[in-house]
Structure formats: structure tokens, C-alpha cells
Design a protein around this motif. Structure first.
Motif, PDB file in Angstrom:
ATOM      1  N   ILE A 113       2.450   6.628  -7.218  1.00 28.30           N
ATOM      2  CA  ILE A 113       1.287   7.607  -7.587  1.00 28.30           C
ATOM      3  C   ILE A 113       1.613   8.144  -6.842  1.00 28.30           C
ATOM      4  N   GLY A 114       2.302   9.407  -5.726  1.00 31.48           N
ATOM      5  CA  GLY A 114       2.359  10.301  -5.561  1.00 31.48           C
ATOM      6  C   GLY A 114       3.177  11.234  -6.169  1.00 31.48           C
TER       7      GLY A 114
ATOM      8  N   MET B  84       2.166   1.903  -3.297  1.00 30.06           N
ATOM      9  CA  MET B  84       2.130   1.615  -3.930  1.00 30.06           C
ATOM     10  C   MET B  84       1.640   3.793  -4.146  1.00 30.06           C
ATOM     11  N   CYS B  85       1.491   4.383  -3.002  1.00 28.96           N
ATOM     12  CA  CYS B  85       0.931   5.137  -2.586  1.00 28.96           C
ATOM     13  C   CYS B  85       2.224   6.003  -2.994  1.00 28.96           C
ATOM     14  N   VAL B  86       3.073   6.024  -2.840  1.00 30.17           N
ATOM     15  CA  VAL B  86       4.955   6.989  -3.303  1.00 30.17           C
ATOM     16  C   VAL B  86       4.313   6.869  -4.194  1.00 30.17           C
TER      17      VAL B  86
ATOM     18  N   HIS C 126       0.901  -1.260   0.217  1.00 24.30           N
ATOM     19  CA  HIS C 126      -0.413  -0.036  -0.076  1.00 24.30           C
ATOM     20  C   HIS C 126       1.104   1.085  -0.329  1.00 24.30           C
ATOM     21  N   VAL C 127       1.861   1.460   0.798  1.00 23.93           N
ATOM     22  CA  VAL C 127       2.472   2.499   1.113  1.00 23.93           C
ATOM     23  C   VAL C 127       3.243   2.459  -0.067  1.00 23.93           C
TER      24      VAL C 127
ATOM     25  N   PHE D  24       7.244  11.509  -0.816  1.00 28.74           N
ATOM     26  CA  PHE D  24       7.073  10.674  -1.800  1.00 28.74           C
ATOM     27  C   PHE D  24       8.808  10.314  -2.414  1.00 28.74           C
TER      28      PHE D  24
END
Length: 116
Positions: free
Chosen positions: A16-17, A12-14, A9-10, A57
Motif C-alpha cells: 500500500i505504501g 500489506m503495508c509495504v 501485515h507488513v 517501502f
């Protein structure tokens, strides 16, 4: 399993960010500054976005978020289950574990306060 899910999850968020920061730098700057309003970090004139915004990010950001999220897994408490043995700091600055303060079968009472 929880750590793997948090890791994915982290990551993926990084990713995308970071992609959004590259594609839409002004929009992401506005978004990050908006998030900074919640913690009031934007109110300090000596703490400008240029000093901390680009760190969002980054690889260091990724490691920090993972460390915090994984540490929080250990701090969850559930009714009827043993209390988590989290680290606490004494008035002398010594780091101890919460359950170090237990004495025999006496209940341990925590008193939280604030000094401002």
C-alpha cells in the motif's frame, strides 16, 4: 502463527505504501517528513529526504521491519512468566544474554540510566 500474521501485515503495508508513493509522491513525501519530525531526523541539514525517503517501502525496508517485529516477539515479558533472555551489551562491548548474569537463586536487578 504470529510470524505469519506479522508477515502478512507488513507485506500489506509495504504494498500500500509503495503504491501510494507511486500515485501520490508529493503527499507521501509530506507524510514521511511529518513522521520524521517525531524522531527529529528532519533537523539535520546533511540528512535530506532525498537520501532516505525513497528507501521507505523498498524490499530492504520490508526485510528490516520484519526482522525488528519478529525479534520483538521474543522480548515480551509477562507477569509470573520467565523473563525473556534478551541480548545485552557489556561496558566492554561484549554481547551477552541477560540470564548469563544470574547467580544461583539470587535476584537479578537491572538498573537503567542515561548518560548525555
Amino acid at each position: 502463527l504470529q510470524k505469519i500474521l506479522i508477515f502478512l501485515h507488513v507485506i500489506m503495508c509495504v504494498v500500500i505504501g509503495k503504491t501510494l508513493m507511486i500515485l501520490f509522491p508529493n503527499a507521501m513525501k509530506r507524510y514521511i517528513l511529518k513522521q520524521g519530525e517525531k524522531s527529529r531526523m528532519n533537523e539535520n541539514p546533511k540528512f535530506s529526504y532525498e537520501n532516505w525517503g525513497p528507501t521507505f517501502f523498498s524490499f530492504k525496508y520490508l526485510l528490516f521491519v520484519l526482522k525488528v517485529k519478529w525479534k520483538r516477539l521474543e522480548d515480551e515479558a509477562y507477569e509470573g512468566c520467565p523473563a525473556p533472555n534478551t541480548p545485552v551489551v557489556t561496558f566492554n562491548g561484549e554481547v551477552r544474554r541477560l540470564l548469563d548474569f544470574m547467580q544461583d537463586n539470587r535476584p537479578l536487578i537491572l538498573n537503567f540510566g542515561s548518560c548525555t
